[in-house]
Scaffold this active site. Sequence first.
Site, PDB file in Angstrom:
ATOM      1  CG  HIS A 198      -6.421 -36.615 -29.288  1.00 20.94           C
ATOM      2  ND1 HIS A 198      -5.533 -36.945 -29.966  1.00 20.94           N
ATOM      3  CD2 HIS A 198      -5.666 -35.672 -28.181  1.00 20.94           C
ATOM      4  CE1 HIS A 198      -4.221 -36.622 -29.618  1.00 20.94           C
ATOM      5  NE2 HIS A 198      -4.301 -35.668 -28.797  1.00 20.94           N
ATOM      6  CG  ASP A 242      -0.541 -35.660 -27.858  1.00 16.47           C
ATOM      7  OD1 ASP A 242      -1.660 -35.536 -28.368  1.00 16.47           O
ATOM      8  OD2 ASP A 242       0.067 -34.443 -27.824  1.00 16.47           O
ATOM      9  CD  GLU A 270      -1.860 -28.622 -23.620  1.00 13.27           C
ATOM     10  OE1 GLU A 270      -2.556 -28.095 -24.508  1.00 13.27           O
ATOM     11  OE2 GLU A 270      -0.927 -29.611 -23.684  1.00 13.27           O
ATOM     12  CG  ASP A 271      -7.571 -28.539 -23.984  1.00 19.28           C
ATOM     13  OD1 ASP A 271      -6.833 -27.594 -23.915  1.00 19.28           O
ATOM     14  OD2 ASP A 271      -7.497 -29.803 -24.546  1.00 19.28           O
TER      15      ASP A 271
END
Length: 707
Positions: free
Chosen positions: A48, A139, A76-77
Amino acid sequence: MPTVDALAERLESYLAPEKINRIKRAYYFAEQAHYGQKRASNEPYIIHPLAVANILARMHMDHQSLMAAMLHDVLEDTPMTREAMAVQFGDGVASLVDGVSKLTHLEFEDKRHEMAENFQKMAMAMAKDLRVILVKLADRLHNMRTLAPLKQEKKKRIAQETLDIYAPIAQRLGINDIRIELENLAFAALYPMRARRISSAITKARGNRKEIVEQVETALAKRMTEFSIDGVTVYGREKHLYGIYQKMKEQHKSFRDIMDVYAFRIVTDSVEDCYKALGAVHSLFKPVFKRFKDYIAVPKVNGYQSIHTTVIGFNGIHIEVQIRTRDMDAMANNGIAAHWLYKENDSENPTPAQARARRWINSLLEIQQQANSSIEFIEHVKVDLFPDEIYVFTPKGRIMELPRGATPVDFAYAVHTDVGNSCVGCLVNRKYWPLSQPLESGDSVKIITTKTARPNTAWLNFVVTGKAKSAIRHYLKSVHKEESEDIGRKLLVKALQQFGLSMERVTGAQWDQLLQDLELPSMEVLYQDIGLGTRLGYVVAKRLAQQLDHRAPDGTDQKASPVALKGTEKLILNYARCCSPIPGDPIVGIITKGKGLVIHRENCNNIAEFRGDHQRCVHLEWDDDMGGDFHADLRIIVHSQRGVLANVASTIAHGGSNIETVNMEDKDAVVSQIQVSVNVTNRKHLAQVMRRLRRLQEVVRVYRISR
């Protein structure tokens, strides 16, 4: 499957080797950070960010944007912090990543609130660096391309959000290629059957249209040569899926009607050639009346430039033609990202497109500061994201872009918030114009202001721009708060007098104890509660007297002075319609929960039960400088004859008063009765109007009435 080496090879065409190496380093860091993570399609997650970077590379974005694309989900992850990212890759990249990242550390009531809060955060980051929105659009584009594995509910939610927010932002920033793809993908996700049917119909129609398209292209190219316009590209362009659907829906037309219009683009080397090409097209085909727009002379708000004309071609078919230069074509497709060569001093020397984008984003910030919540903010933004523009002029000839349906009040707020707040009237094309009437392209608008003016609540019924709506609401709420504090303080002073107390006799510690007992944060909130009628001043004063173990001396009630009204409290005071008090009338106020203070005339029959209630009945008086318009009801007995109503209305107008409502009925064959509600400034003004009416020969009697 795309690779970082393939990306690096593409970047060699416009980036230096050391910058490409930094992008590759960001990729390897992201690959390690996302190790073991999978997308919904079960592919490695790193696919991605690499795809997002490829989208930005096609737009020739700078190395920091591509590094941010690689790292945009790391905050975020993964456990990575913004500070650590700044150390690793520099503060510029860390700021971009942080601007794109969602608020993962907060809990939200629902997805709508989450989306609104995240968009608000991103808007603030956009104000500092425009590249934030470009990374976010890339994105979102890749996420839309890979929606298939998601559950239907989530797929539709993301698609709707894309149509509501991200596709319009892409259009606002002039990034047409991304906007079209986002709209088509979102349409297919929301309405898969409709998308399939229209797509199939386009494929079938394409074969039938091929011959006509080639014929028109050949004719246009030949005419360009005849007019000695060199280096011209002429090609037929196909309407996109969602655009066709929207036209069918909005114009209530069938697919065949939409496809009967053929579209062509002519791309030239210079602006001069654009106008030559326009002449060539109009010499070949007859132009359609009122279907011509020159966006080269007057660019759209997003910087888009092109000449649009519709002509009648072979066999009566309609042909839409766009004429633009190569630079304009690149701008139309990539908007603010066209030829982006980011430098440290870019903010000092922005391109015209970037300058326009910044002005729009600054207006978003102003809306955000005045909105009460993220939900209200995003609703205002949605209004500004769908402008079908009109172009109007200031008195000095400056062009202002506004959404279609915009009124002079929208124009006033577009000029400056203070101009909107002090607007009382306007001149359009040198003629007086109602503030609620929409403007049209080409209008010249002059706003009339006064220092004493203030926004009107009724404006919210007709303004269309997000900036105007948020500014009016913000002003009314702030004034409402100030006025409720002012009247609340007066009511508390009045109530304390009834117990033989004054504000000065109560110490700070005693006020603090009262606030603690009432569970209120400040005196301002206490005053607001009293002013709005949610808390009775008498009850607060009584509680304070009990707290101080103080008893009121005999006769205190008679000595308490009345509360003076200045006329600035109109937003929080309610004037009773039953007796219509005006300055000069003896008045009392009845405190009503939720309505605050309702003003009645002293002799009003509707307040008999409250007159002895010290808690709810407050004696008032008008301030000497009381201003504003108040309405009074008159009953006029007249001789029945032709033109009497017109004479009465004319006399009232000459008395400096406006008529709100009027009703006339015949009492018998000789006498009629007119009941009229008029605007007056005070009792003296009303008396003058009544004297004028009594001088009319046809008037028998005039007197004031209560409802």
